[in-house]
Design an enzyme around this catalytic site. Sequence first.
Site, PDB file in Angstrom:
ATOM      1  N   PRO A 243       0.790  -1.232   0.000  1.00  0.00           N
ATOM      2  CA  PRO A 243       0.000   0.000   0.000  1.00  0.00           C
ATOM      3  C   PRO A 243       0.825   1.287   0.000  1.00  0.00           C
ATOM      4  O   PRO A 243       0.822   2.051   0.976  1.00  0.00           O
ATOM      5  CB  PRO A 243      -0.822  -0.142   1.287  1.00  0.00           C
ATOM      6  CG  PRO A 243       0.065  -0.918   2.206  1.00  0.00           C
ATOM      7  CD  PRO A 243       0.799  -1.896   1.332  1.00  0.00           C
ATOM      8  N   CYS A 244       1.501   1.541  -1.110  1.00  0.00           N
ATOM      9  CA  CYS A 244       2.272   2.781  -1.193  1.00  0.00           C
ATOM     10  C   CYS A 244       1.373   4.010  -1.194  1.00  0.00           C
ATOM     11  O   CYS A 244       1.838   5.126  -0.928  1.00  0.00           O
ATOM     12  CB  CYS A 244       3.180   2.765  -2.424  1.00  0.00           C
ATOM     13  SG  CYS A 244       2.328   2.460  -3.983  1.00  0.00           S
TER      14      CYS A 244
END
Length: 280
Positions: A243-244
């Site tokens: 989850p950048c």
Amino acid sequence: MTDYDRIARAMAYLVAHAPEQPGLEEVAAHVHLSPFHFQRLFCRWAGTTPKRFLQVLTLERGKTLLAQTRSLLDASLELGLSSSSRLHDHFVQLEAVTPGEYKSQGKQLEIEYGVHPSPLGPMFVAVTPRGVCRAEFMDFQNLDTLLASLQRAWPLSVIRENPEAPRRVIEALFGSDAGSVHRPLSLHVGGTNFQIAVWRALLHIPPGALASYAQIARALDAPNSARAVGNAIGANPVALLIPCHRVIQQSGALGGYRWGTGKKLMVQTWERLTQEPAGV
């Protein structure tokens, strides 16, 4: 145009025009639907109303969430706290490419890919027998470009289309029944030791929360490496599952995103809303 396409276009429109606070009729007209039909369709696929989605579209919330996330991130990293979310690292298991696999350049490795619709837009997903090796939004790249990039990463592999192979990934991300997924999703990704460490740290940011580049650097005991953290995040090959999108600047500004800041805000808002109790 599919229902998925309409909702993705509607979300993108709300992101682009949030300062103007567009009404239901305006957004419905943008996707060529009646307000009544659009409201029902949006609730069905996005899990919330267009009005609520618009309410959450504000960068100022990032400053508050950053203050909350510091202790949450620290606790998660130190204690391995679990979460009911489908996107927690207990659900997503990251397996790094071994030195031998890197050296072999994917020899005798079979990679299957497919393009699937989603409420956030079409997604390209590729899987190996060990897990997901690539997941990308198709906002700025066509299929040929994505396949060429995948082949460069695994030059000796055999890549073939099989939409059924990655379908479980899309169902796990966007399906309404989390219990339909019987085992954690595995990621099969290659990167430097530092990149892998950053990606693992991202999995500890609670869904719906945000952290800054500096907070990630401190969590890795490398407080002066915020820029390197940013570079590692930019190299993330697996959208959503790593989850950048949960990492922003300390000021609360979005920062960069491979698929554009509009998409980043859309993903953050969608994820935040999926964490809310039903009926909120």
